[in-house]
Design a protein around this motif. Sequence first.
Motif, PDB file in Angstrom:
ATOM      1  N   TYR A  81      33.536  31.855  29.146  1.00  0.00           N
ATOM      2  CA  TYR A  81      33.121  32.733  28.280  1.00  0.00           C
ATOM      3  C   TYR A  81      33.781  33.910  28.009  1.00  0.00           C
ATOM      4  CZ  TYR A  81      29.875  36.598  26.563  1.00  0.00           C
ATOM      5  OH  TYR A  81      29.394  37.551  25.938  1.00  0.00           O
ATOM      6  N   ILE A  82      34.453  34.525  29.156  1.00  0.00           N
ATOM      7  CA  ILE A  82      35.188  35.784  29.245  1.00  0.00           C
ATOM      8  C   ILE A  82      36.566  35.487  28.773  1.00  0.00           C
ATOM      9  CG2 ILE A  82      36.185  37.423  30.698  1.00  0.00           C
ATOM     10  CD1 ILE A  82      33.288  37.945  30.080  1.00  0.00           C
ATOM     11  N   LEU A  83      37.075  34.258  29.278  1.00  0.00           N
ATOM     12  CA  LEU A  83      38.326  33.827  28.611  1.00  0.00           C
ATOM     13  C   LEU A  83      38.602  33.742  27.100  1.00  0.00           C
ATOM     14  CD1 LEU A  83      39.397  30.982  31.040  1.00  0.00           C
ATOM     15  CD2 LEU A  83      40.438  33.331  30.651  1.00  0.00           C
ATOM     16  N   ARG A  84      37.536  33.063  26.632  1.00  0.00           N
ATOM     17  CA  ARG A  84      37.511  33.179  25.027  1.00  0.00           C
ATOM     18  C   ARG A  84      37.232  34.616  24.526  1.00  0.00           C
ATOM     19  NH1 ARG A  84      32.443  31.019  21.591  1.00  0.00           N
ATOM     20  NH2 ARG A  84      33.544  30.553  19.724  1.00  0.00           N
ATOM     21  N   GLU A  85      36.619  35.537  24.910  1.00  0.00           N
ATOM     22  CA  GLU A  85      36.788  36.810  24.561  1.00  0.00           C
ATOM     23  C   GLU A  85      38.032  37.565  24.764  1.00  0.00           C
ATOM     24  OE1 GLU A  85      33.620  39.055  26.150  1.00  0.00           O
ATOM     25  OE2 GLU A  85      32.094  38.210  25.153  1.00  0.00           O
ATOM     26  N   MET A  86      38.502  37.153  25.966  1.00  0.00           N
ATOM     27  CA  MET A  86      40.029  37.708  26.166  1.00  0.00           C
ATOM     28  C   MET A  86      41.324  37.161  25.159  1.00  0.00           C
ATOM     29  SD  MET A  86      39.994  37.820  30.294  1.00  0.00           S
ATOM     30  CE  MET A  86      41.706  38.483  30.541  1.00  0.00           C
ATOM     31  N   VAL A  87      40.980  35.769  24.778  1.00  0.00           N
ATOM     32  CA  VAL A  87      41.937  35.185  23.826  1.00  0.00           C
ATOM     33  C   VAL A  87      41.711  35.888  22.521  1.00  0.00           C
ATOM     34  CG1 VAL A  87      42.511  33.227  22.603  1.00  0.00           C
ATOM     35  CG2 VAL A  87      42.257  33.107  25.010  1.00  0.00           C
ATOM     36  N   TYR A  88      40.443  36.203  22.260  1.00  0.00           N
ATOM     37  CA  TYR A  88      40.080  36.858  20.552  1.00  0.00           C
ATOM     38  C   TYR A  88      40.389  38.023  20.677  1.00  0.00           C
ATOM     39  CZ  TYR A  88      37.196  32.901  19.202  1.00  0.00           C
ATOM     40  OH  TYR A  88      36.894  31.489  18.893  1.00  0.00           O
ATOM     41  N   ALA A  89      40.780  38.969  21.786  1.00  0.00           N
ATOM     42  CA  ALA A  89      40.953  40.425  21.971  1.00  0.00           C
ATOM     43  C   ALA A  89      42.709  40.432  22.224  1.00  0.00           C
ATOM     44  CB  ALA A  89      40.416  41.008  23.103  1.00  0.00           C
ATOM     45  N   CYS A  90      43.341  38.963  22.022  1.00  0.00           N
ATOM     46  CA  CYS A  90      44.813  38.777  22.411  1.00  0.00           C
ATOM     47  C   CYS A  90      45.062  39.489  23.681  1.00  0.00           C
ATOM     48  CB  CYS A  90      45.552  39.638  21.073  1.00  0.00           C
ATOM     49  SG  CYS A  90      45.280  38.913  19.661  1.00  0.00           S
ATOM     50  N   LEU A  91      44.189  39.360  24.701  1.00  0.00           N
ATOM     51  CA  LEU A  91      44.650  39.848  26.119  1.00  0.00           C
ATOM     52  C   LEU A  91      45.461  38.860  27.018  1.00  0.00           C
ATOM     53  CD1 LEU A  91      41.585  41.772  26.857  1.00  0.00           C
ATOM     54  CD2 LEU A  91      43.847  42.792  26.138  1.00  0.00           C
ATOM     55  N   LEU A  92      45.386  37.480  26.546  1.00  0.00           N
ATOM     56  CA  LEU A  92      46.010  36.573  27.335  1.00  0.00           C
ATOM     57  C   LEU A  92      47.287  36.326  26.541  1.00  0.00           C
ATOM     58  CD1 LEU A  92      43.220  34.340  28.446  1.00  0.00           C
ATOM     59  CD2 LEU A  92      44.562  35.821  30.023  1.00  0.00           C
ATOM     60  N   PRO A  93      48.350  36.322  26.833  1.00  0.00           N
ATOM     61  CA  PRO A  93      49.717  36.121  26.097  1.00  0.00           C
ATOM     62  C   PRO A  93      49.877  34.612  26.157  1.00  0.00           C
ATOM     63  CG  PRO A  93      50.468  37.009  28.056  1.00  0.00           C
ATOM     64  CD  PRO A  93      48.763  36.859  28.233  1.00  0.00           C
ATOM     65  N   GLY A  94      50.253  34.005  25.244  1.00  0.00           N
ATOM     66  CA  GLY A  94      50.492  32.417  25.076  1.00  0.00           C
ATOM     67  C   GLY A  94      49.180  31.658  24.670  1.00  0.00           C
ATOM     68  N   ALA A  95      48.009  32.256  24.748  1.00  0.00           N
ATOM     69  CA  ALA A  95      46.980  31.583  24.300  1.00  0.00           C
ATOM     70  C   ALA A  95      46.528  31.523  22.897  1.00  0.00           C
ATOM     71  CB  ALA A  95      45.598  32.108  25.265  1.00  0.00           C
ATOM     72  N   THR A  96      46.139  30.548  22.235  1.00  0.00           N
ATOM     73  CA  THR A  96      45.753  30.296  20.886  1.00  0.00           C
ATOM     74  C   THR A  96      44.371  30.246  20.600  1.00  0.00           C
ATOM     75  OG1 THR A  96      46.454  28.201  20.760  1.00  0.00           O
ATOM     76  CG2 THR A  96      47.961  29.570  20.318  1.00  0.00           C
ATOM     77  N   ARG A  97      43.773  30.782  19.563  1.00  0.00           N
ATOM     78  CA  ARG A  97      42.516  30.655  19.311  1.00  0.00           C
ATOM     79  C   ARG A  97      42.241  29.154  18.687  1.00  0.00           C
ATOM     80  NH1 ARG A  97      40.994  35.912  16.011  1.00  0.00           N
ATOM     81  NH2 ARG A  97      43.179  36.117  15.603  1.00  0.00           N
ATOM     82  N   SER A  98      41.101  28.605  18.679  1.00  0.00           N
ATOM     83  CA  SER A  98      40.955  27.399  18.001  1.00  0.00           C
ATOM     84  C   SER A  98      39.929  27.745  16.756  1.00  0.00           C
ATOM     85  CB  SER A  98      40.081  26.445  18.886  1.00  0.00           C
ATOM     86  OG  SER A  98      38.974  26.760  19.319  1.00  0.00           O
ATOM     87  N   SER A  99      40.408  26.920  15.788  1.00  0.00           N
ATOM     88  CA  SER A  99      39.746  27.360  14.494  1.00  0.00           C
ATOM     89  C   SER A  99      39.491  26.062  13.939  1.00  0.00           C
ATOM     90  CB  SER A  99      40.337  28.381  13.503  1.00  0.00           C
ATOM     91  OG  SER A  99      41.408  27.900  13.210  1.00  0.00           O
ATOM     92  N   TRP A 100      38.587  25.571  13.369  1.00  0.00           N
ATOM     93  CA  TRP A 100      38.242  24.294  12.671  1.00  0.00           C
ATOM     94  C   TRP A 100      38.528  24.225  11.189  1.00  0.00           C
ATOM     95  CZ3 TRP A 100      37.965  21.103  16.872  1.00  0.00           C
ATOM     96  CH2 TRP A 100      37.501  21.839  18.133  1.00  0.00           C
TER      97      TRP A 100
END
Length: 100
Positions: A81-100
């Motif tokens: 849950y926290i990882l997902r929020e961090m990805v959406y806030a662009c706090l994790l470099p290299g991680a991409t959001r998933s969109s359907w």
Amino acid sequence: MARKSLIQRENKRQKLEQKYHWIRRSSKNEIKKVSSVSEKWKIHGKLQSSPRNSAPTRLHRRCFSTGRSRAHYRDFGRSGYILREMVYACLLPGATRSSW
């Protein structure tokens, strides 16, 4: 967020595990070295007399920020849950959001 009592209980288990770590390890090594069954039972009784919460299998990994015990990613030390929020806030470099 996890209840504070659960987090405190987990901290208590970690302290007990660190306290009895060498006692458990040495008694397990003694059991491997001894050949007679009666001596093994004596050492096993000593191992069983230690507190139940001092066993490392009773520990749970928890999220560093929320204390959540489920969906924990070891690499990050956070829950999904926290990882997902961090990805959406662009706090994790290299991680991409998933969109359907």
